[in-house]
Design a protein around this motif. Structure first.
Motif, PDB file in Angstrom:
ATOM      1  N   GLU A  53       8.528  16.110 -20.422  1.00 45.64           N
ATOM      2  CA  GLU A  53       9.087  14.835 -19.973  1.00 45.64           C
ATOM      3  C   GLU A  53       8.029  13.731 -19.941  1.00 45.64           C
ATOM      4  OE1 GLU A  53       9.511  17.704 -18.436  1.00 45.64           O
ATOM      5  OE2 GLU A  53      11.646  18.092 -18.769  1.00 45.64           O
ATOM      6  N   SER A  54       6.743  14.140 -19.920  1.00 45.93           N
ATOM      7  CA  SER A  54       5.677  13.141 -19.858  1.00 45.93           C
ATOM      8  C   SER A  54       5.264  12.663 -21.242  1.00 45.93           C
ATOM      9  CB  SER A  54       4.457  13.726 -19.138  1.00 45.93           C
ATOM     10  OG  SER A  54       3.913  14.806 -19.875  1.00 45.93           O
ATOM     11  N   LEU A  55       5.860  13.234 -22.272  1.00 48.06           N
ATOM     12  CA  LEU A  55       5.499  12.883 -23.645  1.00 48.06           C
ATOM     13  C   LEU A  55       6.617  12.052 -24.265  1.00 48.06           C
ATOM     14  CD1 LEU A  55       4.108  16.354 -24.749  1.00 48.06           C
ATOM     15  CD2 LEU A  55       2.816  14.370 -23.983  1.00 48.06           C
ATOM     16  N   ILE A  56       6.370  10.768 -24.389  1.00 43.24           N
ATOM     17  CA  ILE A  56       7.386   9.846 -24.889  1.00 43.24           C
ATOM     18  C   ILE A  56       6.841   9.112 -26.101  1.00 43.24           C
ATOM     19  CG2 ILE A  56       8.832   7.863 -24.314  1.00 43.24           C
ATOM     20  CD1 ILE A  56       8.643   8.699 -21.395  1.00 43.24           C
ATOM     21  N   ASP A  57       7.630   9.064 -27.173  1.00 42.11           N
ATOM     22  CA  ASP A  57       7.158   8.402 -28.387  1.00 42.11           C
ATOM     23  C   ASP A  57       7.358   6.887 -28.294  1.00 42.11           C
ATOM     24  OD1 ASP A  57       9.810   7.855 -28.903  1.00 42.11           O
ATOM     25  OD2 ASP A  57      10.033   9.365 -30.462  1.00 42.11           O
ATOM     26  N   GLU A  58       7.015   6.196 -29.371  1.00 42.50           N
ATOM     27  CA  GLU A  58       7.068   4.732 -29.354  1.00 42.50           C
ATOM     28  C   GLU A  58       8.483   4.188 -29.233  1.00 42.50           C
ATOM     29  OE1 GLU A  58       6.752   4.563 -34.233  1.00 42.50           O
ATOM     30  OE2 GLU A  58       5.208   3.647 -32.995  1.00 42.50           O
ATOM     31  N   LYS A  59       9.497   5.036 -29.486  1.00 45.50           N
ATOM     32  CA  LYS A  59      10.888   4.620 -29.350  1.00 45.50           C
ATOM     33  C   LYS A  59      11.445   4.957 -27.971  1.00 45.50           C
ATOM     34  CE  LYS A  59      11.863   5.153 -34.301  1.00 45.50           C
ATOM     35  NZ  LYS A  59      12.709   5.843 -35.303  1.00 45.50           N
ATOM     36  N   GLY A  60      10.594   5.539 -27.108  1.00 49.21           N
ATOM     37  CA  GLY A  60      11.034   5.893 -25.768  1.00 49.21           C
ATOM     38  C   GLY A  60      11.729   7.234 -25.692  1.00 49.21           C
ATOM     39  N   GLN A  61      11.663   8.013 -26.761  1.00 47.71           N
ATOM     40  CA  GLN A  61      12.319   9.316 -26.780  1.00 47.71           C
ATOM     41  C   GLN A  61      11.333  10.406 -26.353  1.00 47.71           C
ATOM     42  OE1 GLN A  61      13.715   9.493 -30.843  1.00 47.71           O
ATOM     43  NE2 GLN A  61      15.701   8.631 -30.291  1.00 47.71           N
ATOM     44  N   ILE A  62      11.847  11.423 -25.640  1.00 45.90           N
ATOM     45  CA  ILE A  62      11.022  12.536 -25.170  1.00 45.90           C
ATOM     46  C   ILE A  62      10.866  13.555 -26.294  1.00 45.90           C
ATOM     47  CG2 ILE A  62      10.897  14.465 -23.554  1.00 45.90           C
ATOM     48  CD1 ILE A  62      12.434  12.751 -21.551  1.00 45.90           C
ATOM     49  N   PHE A 101     -18.032   9.662 -26.169  1.00 49.75           N
ATOM     50  CA  PHE A 101     -18.088   9.509 -24.720  1.00 49.75           C
ATOM     51  C   PHE A 101     -16.718   9.853 -24.134  1.00 49.75           C
ATOM     52  CE2 PHE A 101     -17.359   6.747 -20.970  1.00 49.75           C
ATOM     53  CZ  PHE A 101     -18.280   7.348 -20.113  1.00 49.75           C
ATOM     54  N   ILE A 102     -16.715  10.736 -23.130  1.00 47.61           N
ATOM     55  CA  ILE A 102     -15.471  11.144 -22.468  1.00 47.61           C
ATOM     56  C   ILE A 102     -15.556  10.726 -21.005  1.00 47.61           C
ATOM     57  CG2 ILE A 102     -13.901  13.044 -21.913  1.00 47.61           C
ATOM     58  CD1 ILE A 102     -15.211  14.652 -24.165  1.00 47.61           C
ATOM     59  N   PRO A 103     -14.791   9.716 -20.601  1.00 45.09           N
ATOM     60  CA  PRO A 103     -14.833   9.284 -19.200  1.00 45.09           C
ATOM     61  C   PRO A 103     -14.204  10.338 -18.280  1.00 45.09           C
ATOM     62  CG  PRO A 103     -13.864   7.600 -20.633  1.00 45.09           C
ATOM     63  CD  PRO A 103     -13.917   8.864 -21.412  1.00 45.09           C
ATOM     64  N   ARG A 104     -14.646  10.333 -17.070  1.00 40.25           N
ATOM     65  CA  ARG A 104     -14.080  11.207 -16.045  1.00 40.25           C
ATOM     66  C   ARG A 104     -12.566  11.021 -15.967  1.00 40.25           C
ATOM     67  NH1 ARG A 104     -15.727  11.218  -9.599  1.00 40.25           N
ATOM     68  NH2 ARG A 104     -13.745  12.050  -8.826  1.00 40.25           N
ATOM     69  N   GLY A 105     -11.851  12.135 -15.874  1.00 38.62           N
ATOM     70  CA  GLY A 105     -10.398  12.090 -15.740  1.00 38.62           C
ATOM     71  C   GLY A 105      -9.637  12.111 -17.047  1.00 38.62           C
ATOM     72  N   HIS A 106     -10.320  11.940 -18.192  1.00 39.83           N
ATOM     73  CA  HIS A 106      -9.635  11.927 -19.476  1.00 39.83           C
ATOM     74  C   HIS A 106      -9.478  13.347 -20.027  1.00 39.83           C
ATOM     75  CE1 HIS A 106      -9.495   7.545 -20.673  1.00 39.83           C
ATOM     76  NE2 HIS A 106     -10.073   7.537 -19.490  1.00 39.83           N
ATOM     77  N   GLN A 107      -8.373  13.526 -20.743  1.00 37.88           N
ATOM     78  CA  GLN A 107      -8.140  14.842 -21.327  1.00 37.88           C
ATOM     79  C   GLN A 107      -9.118  15.101 -22.476  1.00 37.88           C
ATOM     80  OE1 GLN A 107      -4.675  17.829 -23.021  1.00 37.88           O
ATOM     81  NE2 GLN A 107      -4.072  15.833 -22.250  1.00 37.88           N
ATOM     82  N   ASN A 161       1.551  10.229 -27.039  1.00 35.78           N
ATOM     83  CA  ASN A 161       1.535   9.246 -25.964  1.00 35.78           C
ATOM     84  C   ASN A 161       1.307   7.839 -26.498  1.00 35.78           C
ATOM     85  OD1 ASN A 161       1.990   9.401 -23.149  1.00 35.78           O
ATOM     86  ND2 ASN A 161      -0.109   8.741 -22.774  1.00 35.78           N
ATOM     87  N   ASN A 162       1.446   7.712 -27.838  1.00 36.67           N
ATOM     88  CA  ASN A 162       1.328   6.414 -28.506  1.00 36.67           C
ATOM     89  C   ASN A 162      -0.035   5.763 -28.277  1.00 36.67           C
ATOM     90  OD1 ASN A 162       2.377   4.467 -30.209  1.00 36.67           O
ATOM     91  ND2 ASN A 162       3.277   3.249 -28.559  1.00 36.67           N
ATOM     92  N   GLY A 163      -1.060   6.638 -28.123  1.00 32.99           N
ATOM     93  CA  GLY A 163      -2.419   6.143 -27.996  1.00 32.99           C
ATOM     94  C   GLY A 163      -2.756   5.504 -26.665  1.00 32.99           C
ATOM     95  N   ILE A 164      -1.906   5.655 -25.656  1.00 30.98           N
ATOM     96  CA  ILE A 164      -2.178   5.064 -24.338  1.00 30.98           C
ATOM     97  C   ILE A 164      -3.094   6.021 -23.580  1.00 30.98           C
ATOM     98  CG2 ILE A 164      -1.183   4.217 -22.185  1.00 30.98           C
ATOM     99  CD1 ILE A 164       1.429   3.772 -23.698  1.00 30.98           C
ATOM    100  N   ILE A 165      -4.365   5.674 -23.470  1.00 32.54           N
ATOM    101  CA  ILE A 165      -5.337   6.618 -22.926  1.00 32.54           C
ATOM    102  C   ILE A 165      -5.463   6.557 -21.402  1.00 32.54           C
ATOM    103  CG2 ILE A 165      -6.684   6.640 -25.050  1.00 32.54           C
ATOM    104  CD1 ILE A 165      -8.679   4.772 -23.671  1.00 32.54           C
ATOM    105  N   ASN A 166      -4.888   5.537 -20.774  1.00 32.45           N
ATOM    106  CA  ASN A 166      -5.020   5.426 -19.318  1.00 32.45           C
ATOM    107  C   ASN A 166      -3.748   5.859 -18.607  1.00 32.45           C
ATOM    108  OD1 ASN A 166      -3.472   3.294 -20.132  1.00 32.45           O
ATOM    109  ND2 ASN A 166      -4.500   1.739 -18.871  1.00 32.45           N
ATOM    110  N   LYS A 167      -3.018   6.737 -19.228  1.00 35.39           N
ATOM    111  CA  LYS A 167      -1.755   7.206 -18.668  1.00 35.39           C
ATOM    112  C   LYS A 167      -1.658   8.717 -18.847  1.00 35.39           C
ATOM    113  CE  LYS A 167       3.255   6.730 -19.431  1.00 35.39           C
ATOM    114  NZ  LYS A 167       4.297   6.097 -20.275  1.00 35.39           N
ATOM    115  N   PHE A 168      -1.102   9.412 -17.839  1.00 30.73           N
ATOM    116  CA  PHE A 168      -0.895  10.844 -17.978  1.00 30.73           C
ATOM    117  C   PHE A 168       0.074  11.099 -19.143  1.00 30.73           C
ATOM    118  CE2 PHE A 168       1.153  14.890 -16.982  1.00 30.73           C
ATOM    119  CZ  PHE A 168       0.050  15.678 -16.689  1.00 30.73           C
ATOM    120  N   PRO A 169      -0.183  12.094 -20.002  1.00 35.05           N
ATOM    121  CA  PRO A 169      -1.155  13.176 -19.835  1.00 35.05           C
ATOM    122  C   PRO A 169      -2.480  12.974 -20.546  1.00 35.05           C
ATOM    123  CG  PRO A 169       0.372  13.755 -21.560  1.00 35.05           C
ATOM    124  CD  PRO A 169       0.785  12.396 -21.089  1.00 35.05           C
ATOM    125  N   CYS A 170      -2.810  11.770 -20.979  1.00 32.61           N
ATOM    126  CA  CYS A 170      -4.127  11.536 -21.549  1.00 32.61           C
ATOM    127  C   CYS A 170      -5.159  11.329 -20.438  1.00 32.61           C
ATOM    128  CB  CYS A 170      -4.119  10.322 -22.472  1.00 32.61           C
ATOM    129  SG  CYS A 170      -3.237  10.640 -24.018  1.00 32.61           S
TER     130      CYS A 170
END
Length: 334
Positions: free
Chosen positions: A182-191, A282-288, A320-329
Motif C-alpha cells: 500500500e506504500s508503493l504508489i506509481d505516478e498515476k496514483g495506483q498501488i 553518500f547515504i543519509p541517515r534514515g534512507h533505504q 516511489n516515483n523517485g521521492i526520496i524523502n518519503k517512506f519507503p525510501c
C-alpha cells in the motif's frame, strides 16, 4: 653425566624436529597439520596439538595463516561449527532495530524473534561444510585470487566480529522494516499489486566507500541451474555459492535499485570469500539502502519462474516515483 647430556640433547633434537614438522605447511595452500586435524575433526590430535601450541614454550604456531588468510582454529573450526562463532559473547543480548510502519516507531527484536520471523538461523559471518574446505585444499584455488589491497581496507570488520559482535557484523548499522504494498504508489496514483517484503535503512550517515554490513551465510556446493536467485551469491570458486536462505543476517534483506546507493563486493580472507555491502554514494541517515541486483539476476529469476513480471525489476525507488524523502525510501521522523 654423559648419559644425562645425551638424553637432554636427544630431547632438544626431538623437540626441534617436532617443531619443524608441526609448523610445516603445504606448498601452494599453506595448510599445516593443525589445519588437517581440524578438517578431519580428529579431536585427539587437536588436543595434542593444542597442548603443544599452548605450552609455556610453544612449539606450534596455532595462529599461522594459510594462502586464504585462514587460521585453523580461529576461522575453520568456527566455520565448521566445531567451535561456536562467538565463544566469549552472549549474542542473545543483541537487538535488531525494526521500524513498525503502522505505529511509526522503532522496535527492538531479539535474535530469536528474527529467526522465527524469517525461518532461518542468524549468521552474520560464514559457515561451511567439509566439502568447501576440501575444495579449497585440493582445487588449486589459492593466494593468487586474493585482493590484498582491498582486503586490507575492510578486513578489520571481519576480525572485530570475532571479538566484539556488536561492532563487527554491521547489523547494528541498519534498521529493518516491512514495506507494505500500500506504500508503493506509481505516478498515476495506483498501488503496485505485489509485495516487496522487507527493506534495510541506514542508522547513520555513510560516506562513499564506507563499510555498512556483511552478507552472512553458508558456503554451499551448487550447480548454476540450481541456484536460489533470492539468496545465493556467486563466488569465484566454481560450483560454490554463498547462500543466505537458511543462514543469514540483514545483508540478505537489501532491496534492488538501478540507482543503487550501495554495492556488494567480496574479497578472500579468513579462509573464505567474504561478501560485504559498502556505500556507493553518500547515504543519509534514515534512507533505504539499495544495491543493483544486475541483469543476470533478473534473467536467471525469469528462467526459474521466481519473478512475477518484469515490473519487479523496478526498485522501491522507482516505484516511489523517485521521492526520496518519503517512506519507503526514507524512515519518517528518523
Amino acid at each position: 653425566n654423559n648419559n644425562n647430556n645425551n638424553n637432554l640433547q636427544f630431547q632438544l633434537n626431538e623437540n626441534n624436529l617436532l617443531k619443524k614438522i608441526l609448523n610445516e605447511s603445504d606448498f601452494g595452500n599453506g595448510f599445516t597439520p593443525f589445519h588437517y586435524a581440524i578438517l578431519c575433526e580428529d579431536f585427539q590430535v587437536i588436543e595434542y596439538l593444542l597442548k603443544k601450541g599452548l605450552s609455556k614454550e610453544p612449539i606450534l604456531r596455532l595462529a599461522k595463516k594459510d594462502a586464504f588468510g585462514g587460521k585453523a582454529l580461529e576461522h575453520y573450526a568456527r566455520m565448521l561449527n566445531i567451535l561456536p562463532p562467538f565463544p566469549s559473547l552472549n549474542i542473545s543480548t543483541f537487538k535488531f532495530k525494526v521500524y513498525n510502519h503502522n505505529i511509526n516507531e522503532i522496535e527492538l527484536w531479539s535474535i530469536d524473534q528474527f529467526e522465527k520471523q524469517f525461518n532461518c538461523s542468524f549468521c552474520s559471518g560464514i559457515i561451511c561444510d567439509h566439502d568447501y574446505i576440501e575444495e579449497i585444499m585440493f582445487s588449486g584455488y589459492g593466494a593468487r585470487h586474493r585482493d590484498i589491497e582491498f582486503a586490507d581496507k575492510y578486513k578489520s570488520h571481519l576480525y572485530r566480529i570475532l571479538d566484539d559482535f556488536k561492532s563487527g557484523g554491521g547489523d547494528e548499522n541498519v534498521i529493518l522494516s516491512y514495506i507494505p504494498k500500500e506504500s508503493l504508489i506509481d505516478e498515476k496514483g495506483q498501488i503496485f499489486d505485489f509485495d516487496v517484503g522487507w527493506g534495510v535503512f541506514a542508522i547513520k550517515d555513510f560516506e562513499p566507500g564506507d563499510f555498512i554490513l556483511r552478507y552472512g551465510g553458508k558456503m554451499k556446493q551448487c550447480k548454476v541451474t540450481d541456484r536460489d536467485t533470492d539468496y545465493d551469491i556467486a563466488t569465484s570458486l566454481q560450483n560454490f555459492v554463498l547462500s543466505a536462505k537458511y543462514y543469514r543476517n540483514l545483508g540478505a534483506m537489501i532491496n534492488h535499485s538501478i540507482k543503487a546507493n550501495a554495492e556488494a563486493q567480496s574479497f578472500l580472507d579468513c579462509g573464505a570469500e567474504q561478501a560485504i555491502i559498502t556505500a556507493k554514494t553518500f547515504i543519509p541517515r534514515g534512507h533505504q539502502i539499495f544495491i543493483n541486483y544486475s541483469d543476470s539476476y533478473w534473467k536467471q529469476s525469469e528462467e526459474n519462474e521466481n519473478v512475477i513480471s518484469n515490473s519487479n525489476q523496478l526498485s522501491i525507488f522507482e516505484m516511489n516515483n523517485g521521492i526520496i524523502n518519503k517512506f519507503p525510501c526514507y524512515l519518517p521522523n528518523y
